[in-house]
Design a protein around this motif. Sequence first.
Motif, PDB file in Angstrom:
ATOM      1  N   GLY A  85      48.602  59.352  45.375  1.00 37.46           N
ATOM      2  CA  GLY A  85      49.148  60.510  46.073  1.00 37.46           C
ATOM      3  C   GLY A  85      48.768  61.837  45.490  1.00 37.46           C
ATOM      4  N   GLY A  86      47.675  61.837  44.671  1.00 40.57           N
ATOM      5  CA  GLY A  86      47.203  63.105  44.124  1.00 40.57           C
ATOM      6  C   GLY A  86      46.555  63.951  45.198  1.00 40.57           C
ATOM      7  N   LYS A  87      46.120  65.136  44.813  1.00 36.16           N
ATOM      8  CA  LYS A  87      45.596  66.095  45.766  1.00 36.16           C
ATOM      9  C   LYS A  87      44.121  65.872  46.071  1.00 36.16           C
ATOM     10  CE  LYS A  87      48.697  69.828  44.417  1.00 36.16           C
ATOM     11  NZ  LYS A  87      48.771  71.192  43.832  1.00 36.16           N
ATOM     12  N   VAL A  88      43.474  65.018  45.299  1.00 26.57           N
ATOM     13  CA  VAL A  88      42.041  64.853  45.514  1.00 26.57           C
ATOM     14  C   VAL A  88      41.783  64.273  46.898  1.00 26.57           C
ATOM     15  CG1 VAL A  88      39.976  63.663  44.738  1.00 26.57           C
ATOM     16  CG2 VAL A  88      41.556  64.591  43.073  1.00 26.57           C
ATOM     17  N   VAL A  89      40.970  64.952  47.685  1.00 23.14           N
ATOM     18  CA  VAL A  89      40.566  64.452  48.993  1.00 23.14           C
ATOM     19  C   VAL A  89      39.150  63.951  48.856  1.00 23.14           C
ATOM     20  CG1 VAL A  89      40.278  65.025  51.417  1.00 23.14           C
ATOM     21  CG2 VAL A  89      42.044  66.164  50.077  1.00 23.14           C
ATOM     22  N   GLY A  90      38.964  62.625  48.836  1.00 21.48           N
ATOM     23  CA  GLY A  90      37.634  62.078  48.619  1.00 21.48           C
ATOM     24  C   GLY A  90      37.351  61.980  47.174  1.00 21.48           C
ATOM     25  N   ARG A  96      36.617  61.505  53.031  1.00 19.71           N
ATOM     26  CA  ARG A  96      37.762  60.590  52.973  1.00 19.71           C
ATOM     27  C   ARG A  96      37.777  59.752  51.711  1.00 19.71           C
ATOM     28  NH1 ARG A  96      38.366  57.902  59.013  1.00 19.71           N
ATOM     29  NH2 ARG A  96      38.054  59.815  60.254  1.00 19.71           N
ATOM     30  N   VAL A  97      36.601  59.543  51.136  1.00 18.11           N
ATOM     31  CA  VAL A  97      36.483  58.768  49.898  1.00 18.11           C
ATOM     32  C   VAL A  97      35.481  59.461  48.986  1.00 18.11           C
ATOM     33  CG1 VAL A  97      36.995  56.562  51.032  1.00 18.11           C
ATOM     34  CG2 VAL A  97      34.607  57.316  50.799  1.00 18.11           C
ATOM     35  N   PRO A  98      35.521  59.171  47.683  1.00 16.34           N
ATOM     36  CA  PRO A  98      34.508  59.736  46.790  1.00 16.34           C
ATOM     37  C   PRO A  98      33.129  59.168  47.102  1.00 16.34           C
ATOM     38  CG  PRO A  98      35.865  58.143  45.608  1.00 16.34           C
ATOM     39  CD  PRO A  98      36.508  58.342  46.952  1.00 16.34           C
ATOM     40  N   CYS A 134      30.105  56.148  38.585  1.00 17.80           N
ATOM     41  CA  CYS A 134      31.005  55.145  39.171  1.00 17.80           C
ATOM     42  C   CYS A 134      32.410  55.286  38.592  1.00 17.80           C
ATOM     43  CB  CYS A 134      30.473  53.741  38.915  1.00 17.80           C
ATOM     44  SG  CYS A 134      28.938  53.343  39.797  1.00 17.80           S
ATOM     45  N   ALA A 135      32.493  55.554  37.300  1.00 15.39           N
ATOM     46  CA  ALA A 135      33.803  55.713  36.654  1.00 15.39           C
ATOM     47  C   ALA A 135      34.529  56.939  37.189  1.00 15.39           C
ATOM     48  CB  ALA A 135      33.633  55.805  35.146  1.00 15.39           C
ATOM     49  N   VAL A 136      33.801  58.029  37.394  1.00 20.54           N
ATOM     50  CA  VAL A 136      34.408  59.241  37.972  1.00 20.54           C
ATOM     51  C   VAL A 136      34.971  58.926  39.357  1.00 20.54           C
ATOM     52  CG1 VAL A 136      33.933  61.554  38.862  1.00 20.54           C
ATOM     53  CG2 VAL A 136      33.002  60.860  36.649  1.00 20.54           C
ATOM     54  N   ALA A 137      34.191  58.206  40.158  1.00 21.46           N
ATOM     55  CA  ALA A 137      34.662  57.839  41.501  1.00 21.46           C
ATOM     56  C   ALA A 137      35.910  56.968  41.423  1.00 21.46           C
ATOM     57  CB  ALA A 137      33.555  57.108  42.262  1.00 21.46           C
ATOM     58  N   ALA A 138      35.958  56.072  40.450  1.00 21.62           N
ATOM     59  CA  ALA A 138      37.129  55.204  40.297  1.00 21.62           C
ATOM     60  C   ALA A 138      38.383  56.021  39.991  1.00 21.62           C
ATOM     61  CB  ALA A 138      36.884  54.180  39.190  1.00 21.62           C
ATOM     62  N   LEU A 139      38.247  57.057  39.170  1.00 19.01           N
ATOM     63  CA  LEU A 139      39.393  57.905  38.853  1.00 19.01           C
ATOM     64  C   LEU A 139      39.811  58.754  40.045  1.00 19.01           C
ATOM     65  CD1 LEU A 139      38.638  59.055  35.195  1.00 19.01           C
ATOM     66  CD2 LEU A 139      40.443  57.513  35.975  1.00 19.01           C
ATOM     67  N   VAL A 140      38.840  59.227  40.821  1.00 18.40           N
ATOM     68  CA  VAL A 140      39.165  59.985  42.035  1.00 18.40           C
ATOM     69  C   VAL A 140      39.918  59.088  43.022  1.00 18.40           C
ATOM     70  CG1 VAL A 140      38.189  61.155  44.052  1.00 18.40           C
ATOM     71  CG2 VAL A 140      37.274  61.629  41.772  1.00 18.40           C
ATOM     72  N   ALA A 141      39.420  57.870  43.201  1.00 19.64           N
ATOM     73  CA  ALA A 141      40.087  56.936  44.118  1.00 19.64           C
ATOM     74  C   ALA A 141      41.493  56.603  43.621  1.00 19.64           C
ATOM     75  CB  ALA A 141      39.248  55.666  44.267  1.00 19.64           C
ATOM     76  N   LYS A 142      41.651  56.457  42.321  1.00 19.70           N
ATOM     77  CA  LYS A 142      42.966  56.184  41.734  1.00 19.70           C
ATOM     78  C   LYS A 142      43.926  57.339  42.040  1.00 19.70           C
ATOM     79  CE  LYS A 142      45.115  55.270  37.181  1.00 19.70           C
ATOM     80  NZ  LYS A 142      45.862  56.524  36.952  1.00 19.70           N
ATOM     81  N   ALA A 143      43.450  58.571  41.885  1.00 21.24           N
ATOM     82  CA  ALA A 143      44.293  59.736  42.172  1.00 21.24           C
ATOM     83  C   ALA A 143      44.691  59.779  43.643  1.00 21.24           C
ATOM     84  CB  ALA A 143      43.553  61.018  41.784  1.00 21.24           C
ATOM     85  N   ARG A 144      43.783  59.396  44.531  1.00 24.53           N
ATOM     86  CA  ARG A 144      44.100  59.366  45.966  1.00 24.53           C
ATOM     87  C   ARG A 144      45.180  58.326  46.259  1.00 24.53           C
ATOM     88  NH1 ARG A 144      40.848  57.510  49.306  1.00 24.53           N
ATOM     89  NH2 ARG A 144      41.281  58.808  51.101  1.00 24.53           N
ATOM     90  N   ARG A 145      45.012  57.134  45.668  1.00 17.84           N
ATOM     91  CA  ARG A 145      45.981  56.074  45.917  1.00 17.84           C
ATOM     92  C   ARG A 145      47.362  56.457  45.410  1.00 17.84           C
ATOM     93  NH1 ARG A 145      41.636  52.724  44.247  1.00 17.84           N
ATOM     94  NH2 ARG A 145      42.509  52.631  42.143  1.00 17.84           N
TER      95      ARG A 145
END
Length: 312
Positions: free
Chosen positions: A307-312, A275-277, A294-305
């Motif tokens: 509406g991107g396709k990244v799940v987690g 559900r989250v990175p 940490c920066a990679v996780a921040a970008l993944v979370a940004k994509a989720r917020r």
Amino acid sequence: MMERHAKYQRLITYCQSLPALPTAVAHPCDRSSLVGTVEAARMGLIAPLIVGPRARIEAVAAEHAIDIAGLPLVDAPHSHAAAATAVQLVREGRAEALMKGSLHTDELMAEVIRRDTGLRSARRISHCFVMDVPEREEALIITDAAINIAPTLEEKVDILQNAIDLGHALQFDEVRVAILSATESVNPKIPSTVEAAALCKMVDRGQITGALVDGPLALDNAIDMEAMRIKQIDSKVAGRANVLMVPDLEAGNMLAKSLSFLAGADAAGIVLGARVPIILTSRADSIVTRLASCAVAALVAKARREGGKVVG
């Protein structure tokens, strides 16, 4: 010669312009994990919720002169409880990412994958290294070198889609995936070549989306234009892949560690499909690698917020 860590530094600098990512940090009870947490917080990459035995964490901080004043600390008696509590903080919406401290990866992931209380999604959970390889212009994603030991074709579909979505979260201009094997020819005696060909056909049919994908490809003709030309491979991926999908965990682990120890590469780790990175760090990781994770996780979370396709 390209400056060491240059790609990571660009990544970190960009993410410092984003809101700090609320992150549950499970059991940071040694110097390296606690320093990484505090430094990532100081740089504005994460807003940590430290979870673990209060007395032990405070003792580590005092011993190594690590300033944890002002950082929220949720008391949990031991590593098992810290993992469970950190996952629960995510489920309650108090954190948008999970970060491994000094506990074992298996211990943390066991709580993540629990059916009733974990962080499962519809996707298969998989791991990606985001490698900063000297002399390469862009980061290189390698999957899966840490979670799925011998993935089936069905599981590889999610592993591949997770990696493609990560490439988009990292703002690659174009995601180009090479599905690796020992040869670029389909050989029924080498199952990974057959599965690579099947995955490519699934891309053709729209079952996997968002990238140029080719395989099977051997490592040389996946990343080296001259090797691609010599073997006369007609491909939009060969010679210029920025995502390498390996056939199994052993191959991925050896590839990533070869790049790290023989080519001086750094390897930021991220787990996707939950559900989250999930930020996976190693005791051997440098501070800059921990910050990059940490920066990679921040970008993944940004994509989720967004509406991107990244799940987690």
